[in-house]
Enzyme design. Structure first.
Site, PDB file in Angstrom:
ATOM      1  N   CYS A  48       3.443   4.282 -10.864  1.00 13.69           N
ATOM      2  CA  CYS A  48       2.661   3.503  -9.894  1.00 13.69           C
ATOM      3  C   CYS A  48       2.199   4.346  -8.724  1.00 13.69           C
ATOM      4  CB  CYS A  48       3.486   2.316  -9.419  1.00 13.69           C
ATOM      5  SG  CYS A  48       4.061   1.311 -10.795  1.00 13.69           S
ATOM      6  N   HIS A  70      -2.277  -5.136  -9.388  1.00  5.69           N
ATOM      7  CA  HIS A  70      -1.795  -3.758  -9.426  1.00  5.69           C
ATOM      8  C   HIS A  70      -2.393  -2.974 -10.588  1.00  5.69           C
ATOM      9  CE1 HIS A  70       0.546  -0.250  -8.978  1.00  5.69           C
ATOM     10  NE2 HIS A  70       1.613  -0.596  -9.674  1.00  5.69           N
TER      11      HIS A  70
END
Lengths: 471, 396
Positions: free
Chosen positions: B87, B340
């Site tokens: 991420c 996301h």
């Protein structure tokens, strides 16, 4: 002295009321309930459970044979006893062999193990039998079958019951069968199967062994007669002159069901749970012929406090809420495919089997930190390749934290994701919890590890460990 | 060790609309993000001397390298490097481009990130990571982060109702902030009651505790600090970048307390040290943090030193982190509202910090008053890597 050194049984946690099955079809219930393997169980995993219970207090290094008997082996080609041996963590210098195709396979494996020990080709042979058979939907077998496993360790020291004699008859009869293309068990007309198959073979084997041993019916404390159903067993016992009340071992059909190749050994385990020194027992199985075995319980039985006993396994249960759950557990109804699935590789499973199958962790020789999976470089002190393997499969643990995941899917959704802190050096194991009510999971809850089937990927079955509440 | 403070500046940024961009591929989003950034910086594609491209798993598994960016933007014969660090991939693009410019190798570099999640056919990020056939079967992102919530509630004596109420307040705040941002995916305000009544995704986390599942792309153009004013009057200077990779998966790490992440603590300390920040709560004017789940944001308050350990609850209840609060956090709505798209998130966060520090938030209602220092933070997972970048609107 040669005979049984130890034994263990396994009955899955779930039961399905036969009334529930009957209700699904609008038919007649034969009464009672049957055991149901969880969706992540099969004959291999149940055999591992029974084997663990059997060799719990035995030095695993002393076991030099493992025979696996089942009519529902997950593999047609590929040995299952080698997989069971790895999961149970037996030494690799071992005779492994699979016995199949007949409901007598369990007792045939027992006879073969007996011969191996007797001929000194092995010292301690673990025999495990397990079955998870499918009756046709709406058939009586669907109700009468059960899932379960048993394991018997044969050896020549610390024997709790000697094997005095074994006697077999073979009978070519297509009474109950499953071809290489069938999923469900076929049967010819039941009256013929029971009278001309079951009763005749059992009678011949039992009469044969009694005659050879010079035994009369009241010389036996317990008569353990495998039975596909209750009435023919009682008729047979009566004809042979046994007292139904005092001598006949409960066939476990009401609360478990017929567990196939495992059933004679499961009944034997239940009989040994209650046996006292000096008692003589007869065990007889059926499957296109019959194996009869005479056992004599020794003083050693007093030392052996089996845990769990068969009655403990029967008491620890949850009722499946619906027939459909059973269908989904056995993959008898089509389910939505998992959209996201991790691939598998036979090479990866092979290379990592010391932790993936044997469930070993690594314990650093310098700082004693225990890690799972096995780490070559210590997480604590960075020592390289300086560790010993420690076994985590037989250690209890506690739930450190958990979540109930509805997104992951699967037949037991929500899946219970847990971080287990093992009693072995507080190693952390991230795993799923199985055989549980999600609402009952709590931090600090004691758990044990259990070997389960995960899924089919790349055409083979993948097995790994989960945790479950200590029952 | 010399830090990166005031050596590199951002002179242009772009960010696509985040959301279910069914009609856009990864290349479309790369184009939109890059061309907005070009325009903002007042440059063209031929001014780009090198590019770093952050993505987690978009388009092609077999060595696509940096070709997707080259193809989409027709950037010819310059170095383009694909970076992946879970991420934190977007931060990695910015971080590597920053170091390359700081050392004098290039004057103008592009950091760009994209993720096309809505082609997977799966709501959420999928299960496991495929590192081993059986090790992480059925592990999902919400399932993993829920492990933290269970433990946090247990250790701090919060009943599930109390714990979920704290998380609900974070969700309400971020949904409110997102409702004000035209590029957010989820632009609906919610109430605490809605959050508490939402279906459970992974107990104890409900639907509104989880960030959206979105597509998006974002880009930054950077240059040396001494060149920055040639391009614009209000460049944004990089004050510090910290990155920490934990040594072992927390899932198996002995002694891991499941109350926060060492990687967050280490990465933020590195960045604070470089930027000369000693009191993060006071010195920082806004923070864009990795709220993949509400529980993650709660723990980040503590890991990054905004709240004392175990006491973030008090700050949540006091409204410390709202738009009007002492330290506004996730002023654009965060991952909660933007979703996301992995490789894009860090640059999307940085886009918000950049705009706020320039006083150019789209609506006056969400423009903070004279912010000087901002922060973007990502946490990659299964939580093991964290990156913290700090930005300021003046040198010194």
């Amino acid at each position: 002295m040669l005979g049984i050194v130890s034994y263990g049984a396994y009955v899955p946690w779930f039961r399905l009321s036969r009334d529930t099955i009957a209700k699904a079809w609008g038919g007649r219930s034969i009464g009672g309930e049957r055991s149901i393997a969880n969706y992540d169980e099969d004959s291999i995993t149940m055999a591992v459970e029974a084997s663990f219970n059997c060799v719990k207090e035995i030095d695993h290094q002393s076991v030099d044979g493992l025979f696996f008997a089942s009519t529902t082996s997950p593999y047609q080609e590929k040995q299952c006893s080698s997989l069971i041996s790895a999961a149970v963590d037996l030494p690799s210098e071992i005779i492994t062999s699979d016995f199949a195709n007949s409901l007598r396979a369990g007792t045939s494996a027992l006879r073969a193990a007996y011969n191996a020990v007797k001929s000194l080709s092995a010292k301690n042979v673990l025999v495990t039998a397990s079955d998870c058979r499918l009756g046709f939907p709406q058939s009586e077998q669907e109700q009468s079958f059960g899932d379960g496993a048993a394991a018997i360790l044969l050896g020549s020291s610390s024997v709790i019951a000697t094997i005095e004699d074994a006697y077999s008859v073979s009978d070519e009869i297509t009474d109950v069968w499953r071809t290489d293309r069938d999923n469900f068990v076929h049967s010819w007309e039941e009256r013929w199967v029971l009278t001309q198959g079951y009763a005749k073979s059992m009678e011949r084997a039992i009469s044969g062994i009694m005659k050879r041993q010079g035994l009369k019916p009241n010389d036996l404390a317990k008569v353990i007669l495998y039975a596909p159903e209750v009435r023919s067993q009682r008729d047979l016992a009566g004809r042979l002159g046994f007292d139904l009340k005092s001598q006949l071992q409960d066939p476990l059909l009401t609360g478990v069901g017929n567990t196939g190749a495992a059933h004679p050994l499961l009944m034997l385990a239940a009989a040994l749970d209650e046996a006292g020194p000096g008692e003589r027992m007869l065990l007889a199985s059926y499957g296109q012929g019959s194996d009869a075995i005479i056992l004599q319980v020794t003083e050693g039985i007093k030392e052996r406090q089996p845990k769990p006993r068969v009655k403990d396994l029967l008491a620890a249960k949850r009722m499946l809420p619906s027939y459909e759950k059973y269908l989904s557990y056995r993959q008898l109804i089509e389910q939505a495919p998992e959209l996201f699935n991790i691939d598998s590789a036979a090479t990866t499973m092979w290379r990592t089997h010391r932790w993936a199958l044997n469930l070993h962790g690594s314990k650093c020789r310098r700082c004693n930190l225990v890690s799972f999976p096995i780490q070559r470089v210590c997480y604590g002190c960075q020592a390289k390749d300086d560790f010993e393997e420690v076994k985590l499969s037989d250690k209890a643990g506690k739930v450190f934290t958990f979540s109930l995941d509805h997104l992951a899917g699967g037949p037991d959704s929500p899946s219970v994701q847990t971080i287990v802190e093992s009693a072995e050096g507080n190693a952390r194991i991230y795993c799923l919890m199985t055989d549980c009510e999600p609402g009952e999971v709590k931090i600090g809850m004691p758990v044990e590890m259990t070997f389960r089937r995960f899924r089919e990927a790349r055409g083979f079955y993948n097995y790994f460990w989960k945790c479950r509440m200590i029952r | 060790m010399e830090g990166i403070k005031d050596k590199v500046a951002i002179i242009g940024m772009g960010c696509t609309k985040f959301g279910e961009n069914w009609d856009k591929g990864a290349e479309d989003m790369l184009i939109e993000a890059a061309y907005e950034a070009y325009e903002d910086a007042g440059i063209g594609p031929n001014d780009i001397e090198a590019a770093w491209y952050g993505t987690d798993h978009t388009v092609g598994y077999l060595n696509p390298g940096g070709s997707l960016v080259a193809n989409a933007l027709k950037l010819r014969n310059i170095p383009i490097t694909r970076v992946e660090n879970a991420c934190a991939s977007g931060h990695e693009a910015l971080r590597n481009a920053t170091f390359a410019v700081a050392c004098g190798m290039y004057d103008i570099a592009l950091a760009i990130g994209v993720e096309k999640l809505k082609d997977t056919g799966f709501g959420g990020l999928g299960t496991g990571r495929g590192e081993h056939p059986v090790l992480e079967i059925r592990r999902t992102a919400p399932g993993t982060f829920a492990l933290l919530a269970t433990r946090y509630f247990y250790i701090y004596g919060l009943s599930p109702e109390q714990g979920k109420m704290i998380l609900a307040k974070i969700a309400v705040k971020n949904h409110h902030n997102g409702s004000l941002h035209p590029k957010a995916h989820l632009r609906r305000e919610i109430t605490e009651d809605m959050a508490l009544a939402a279906p459970i995704i992974a107990w104890p986390l409900g639907l509104f505790d989880c960030c959206g599942n979105s597509d998006g792309g974002a880009a930054a153009i950077i240059t040396r600090a001494d060149l920055a004013k040639k391009f614009r009057d209000n460049p944004i200077y990089i004050k510090g970048i910290g990155l920490s990779m934990d040594q072992m998966l927390p899932l198996f790490r002995p002694g891991f307390d499941w109350l926060g992440f060492e990687a967050n603590r280490v990465a933020s300390r590195q960045a604070f040290d470089q930027a000369g920040i000693t009191q993060p709560r006071k010195d920082i004017d806004l923070a864009e943090v990795h709220d993949c789940f509400t529980i993650t944001e709660l723990l980040i308050y503590e890991d990054l030193g905004f709240s004392p350990k175990g006491r973030a609850r008090e700050d949540v209840e006091a409204g410390t982190f709202t738009l009007e609060g002492e330290l506004p956090i996730n002023t654009d709505g965060g991952l909660k509202s933007f979703g996301h798209p992995i490789g894009a998130s860090a640059l999307r966060m940085t886009y918000e910090v950049y705009k706020q520090l320039q006083g150019k938030a789209e609506l006056s209602s969400r423009q903070l008053k004279n912010p000087k220092i901002g922060l973007s933070h990502t946490l990659g997972g299964p939580p093991q890597v964290a990156c913290v970048a700090i930005f300021g609107n003046s040198i010194g």
